[in-house]
Write a protein that holds these residues in place. Sequence first.
Motif, mmCIF file in Angstrom:
data_model
loop_
_atom_site.group_PDB
_atom_site.id
_atom_site.type_symbol
_atom_site.label_atom_id
_atom_site.label_comp_id
_atom_site.label_asym_id
_atom_site.label_seq_id
_atom_site.Cartn_x
_atom_site.Cartn_y
_atom_site.Cartn_z
ATOM 1 N N SER A 54 0.820 -1.201 0.000
ATOM 2 C CA SER A 54 0.000 0.000 0.000
ATOM 3 C C SER A 54 0.860 1.260 0.000
ATOM 4 O O SER A 54 0.425 2.319 -0.419
ATOM 5 C CB SER A 54 -0.918 0.004 1.217
ATOM 6 O OG SER A 54 -0.171 -0.099 2.403
ATOM 7 N N PHE B 46 -0.316 4.499 -2.349
ATOM 8 C CA PHE B 46 -0.556 5.861 -1.895
ATOM 9 C C PHE B 46 0.512 6.819 -2.397
ATOM 10 O O PHE B 46 0.243 8.004 -2.627
ATOM 11 C CB PHE B 46 -0.649 5.900 -0.371
ATOM 12 C CG PHE B 46 -2.029 5.616 0.137
ATOM 13 C CD1 PHE B 46 -2.982 6.611 0.192
ATOM 14 C CD2 PHE B 46 -2.384 4.331 0.533
ATOM 15 C CE1 PHE B 46 -4.268 6.347 0.650
ATOM 16 C CE2 PHE B 46 -3.667 4.061 0.987
ATOM 17 C CZ PHE B 46 -4.609 5.072 1.049
ATOM 18 N N CYS C 126 -6.782 8.541 2.164
ATOM 19 C CA CYS C 126 -6.053 8.034 3.323
ATOM 20 C C CYS C 126 -6.954 7.990 4.559
ATOM 21 O O CYS C 126 -6.998 6.991 5.278
ATOM 22 C CB CYS C 126 -4.831 8.912 3.576
ATOM 23 S SG CYS C 126 -3.778 8.368 4.942
ATOM 24 N N SER D 224 -8.485 4.585 6.418
ATOM 25 C CA SER D 224 -8.215 4.404 7.848
ATOM 26 C C SER D 224 -9.496 4.206 8.643
ATOM 27 O O SER D 224 -9.513 3.455 9.620
ATOM 28 C CB SER D 224 -7.450 5.611 8.389
ATOM 29 O OG SER D 224 -6.193 5.729 7.762
ATOM 30 N N PHE E 131 -2.311 4.853 9.296
ATOM 31 C CA PHE E 131 -2.561 6.198 8.773
ATOM 32 C C PHE E 131 -1.240 6.933 8.567
ATOM 33 O O PHE E 131 -1.036 7.592 7.537
ATOM 34 C CB PHE E 131 -3.456 6.965 9.747
ATOM 35 C CG PHE E 131 -3.712 8.389 9.339
ATOM 36 C CD1 PHE E 131 -4.662 8.688 8.364
ATOM 37 C CD2 PHE E 131 -3.004 9.427 9.923
ATOM 38 C CE1 PHE E 131 -4.897 10.001 7.984
ATOM 39 C CE2 PHE E 131 -3.229 10.740 9.548
ATOM 40 C CZ PHE E 131 -4.176 11.027 8.577
ATOM 41 N N HIS F 148 0.683 5.570 5.446
ATOM 42 C CA HIS F 148 0.105 6.055 4.191
ATOM 43 C C HIS F 148 0.386 7.535 3.994
ATOM 44 O O HIS F 148 0.637 7.992 2.876
ATOM 45 C CB HIS F 148 -1.404 5.804 4.185
ATOM 46 C CG HIS F 148 -1.758 4.356 4.095
ATOM 47 N ND1 HIS F 148 -3.000 3.865 4.425
ATOM 48 C CD2 HIS F 148 -1.017 3.276 3.723
ATOM 49 C CE1 HIS F 148 -3.017 2.555 4.244
ATOM 50 N NE2 HIS F 148 -1.835 2.179 3.826
ATOM 51 N N LEU F 149 0.361 8.293 5.069
ATOM 52 C CA LEU F 149 0.634 9.725 4.979
ATOM 53 C C LEU F 149 2.077 9.978 4.544
ATOM 54 O O LEU F 149 2.341 10.885 3.731
ATOM 55 C CB LEU F 149 0.368 10.384 6.341
ATOM 56 C CG LEU F 149 0.192 11.908 6.351
ATOM 57 C CD1 LEU F 149 -0.986 12.323 5.475
ATOM 58 C CD2 LEU F 149 -0.005 12.398 7.778
ATOM 59 N N ILE G 285 2.245 9.280 0.807
ATOM 60 C CA ILE G 285 1.660 10.379 0.032
ATOM 61 C C ILE G 285 2.634 11.550 -0.046
ATOM 62 O O ILE G 285 2.791 12.182 -1.106
ATOM 63 C CB ILE G 285 0.326 10.828 0.657
ATOM 64 C CG1 ILE G 285 -0.727 9.733 0.494
ATOM 65 C CG2 ILE G 285 -0.173 12.124 0.028
ATOM 66 C CD1 ILE G 285 -2.007 9.997 1.267
ATOM 67 N N SER H 239 -4.696 2.606 -4.657
ATOM 68 C CA SER H 239 -5.342 2.555 -3.351
ATOM 69 C C SER H 239 -4.592 1.587 -2.441
ATOM 70 O O SER H 239 -3.727 0.909 -2.889
ATOM 71 C CB SER H 239 -6.761 2.112 -3.523
ATOM 72 O OG SER H 239 -7.128 1.153 -2.632
ATOM 73 N N ARG I 154 -3.294 -0.505 5.561
ATOM 74 C CA ARG I 154 -2.261 -0.172 6.559
ATOM 75 C C ARG I 154 -0.981 -0.925 6.278
ATOM 76 O O ARG I 154 -0.950 -2.122 6.229
ATOM 77 C CB ARG I 154 -2.695 -0.538 7.987
ATOM 78 C CG ARG I 154 -1.518 -0.487 8.975
ATOM 79 C CD ARG I 154 -2.005 -0.714 10.361
ATOM 80 N NE ARG I 154 -0.911 -0.695 11.317
ATOM 81 C CZ ARG I 154 -1.009 -0.365 12.546
ATOM 82 N NH1 ARG I 154 -2.165 -0.007 13.019
ATOM 83 N NH2 ARG I 154 0.001 -0.380 13.354
#
Length: 272
Positions: free
Chosen positions: A138, A142, A176, A180, A188, A191-192, A195, A266, A269
Motif C-alpha cells: 500500500s 498511496f 487516506c 483508515s 494512517f 500512508h501519509l 503520500i 489505493s 495499513r
Amino acid sequence: MATPAALPPLPFNPGRVRTYLVRLPLFTRLVLVVILAFWLLELQTLWSVVQWGALIPNEIGIGTMYRLNTYPFIHSGFFHALLNALALTPLIERFEAEHGTLTAVALFIGPLSTFPAGLYILVEKVLLHRNTPVVGSSVWVFLLLGSEAIKTYKSNPSFSLGPYKIPTWTSPLFACVFVSLLVSNVSFLGHLCAITIGYFFGLGWMKVFMPPEKILRWIEGKLNLLGRLPHYVSVDQKTYGRYGVLPTSNPAGVSGSQTPMSYLGSSQRLGS
C-alpha cells in the motif's frame, strides 16, 4: 423436464482479464511473483516472514537495512496481499510502461521504498517515540496517488464538492482518511508518509534519482535486454516519456496542448 436456470453473467470479461494479465510488463510481473512468494512463505510456522521483513523502527540497524526494501512485498495475510496486489497492479504497470523497466526497478527498489520508510521511522520513532511495525505494498499505491494528485493539480487545480472547491492535490489525503476509517489495522501514518514522498515525486524534486537515459540505453544495448527478456520495456518503448507527454507541435496561431502523465491507486495499513 425443467431446464436448468441460466447462470448470471460474470461482472467482468474473463477474456479481457486474461489479455490484460498476459500483457503485463516484466517488473510488474516480478513484483506480483515476489508478493505471492512471500505470502506462501508465511504459511509455514518455523520462521516468521513478517517479523523478519517488516519495517520495525527499533529493529533498523546496519545489519537490518534490508527491511527498507522488504516491507512492501510482505503482507499480514491472504486478503491483505490480495487487496494490495489488485490495487497496485494497474498502477505499477502503467508506471513501468511510462518510464521503462530499468527505471522502475531502480526507483521502486530504491527511493520509492526507502524514502517513505525513512520518513516513517523519523516520525514514528523520533517524534512519537513509538515502534509500530508496518508491512504492505500500500505504500506504493498511496505514493503513486500522491504523485498523480500533483500532476492533476497542475492541469485541474480543483474539483467541486457541492458548493465547495476542493484542491485536487488533497484527494489522496481524503482517500487516506477514508481507508483508515473503513479498514481496521491500517497505518494512517504510513500512508501519509507515502503520500508525502509521492508529492515530492510529482513535483519533480526527485528527478536526481532517475537513472540517466544514456546509461540505460548503454546497459540495454550491451546486455540485449529487449531481445533476451520477454515483456521488457526499454527506454525507447516508453508510452509517454519520462516526464509526461511533450507539447504537440501546432501551426502558428494555434495554442499548444499538453497531457500530463498519470497513475492511480489505493491501499491498506502498511502494518498488521
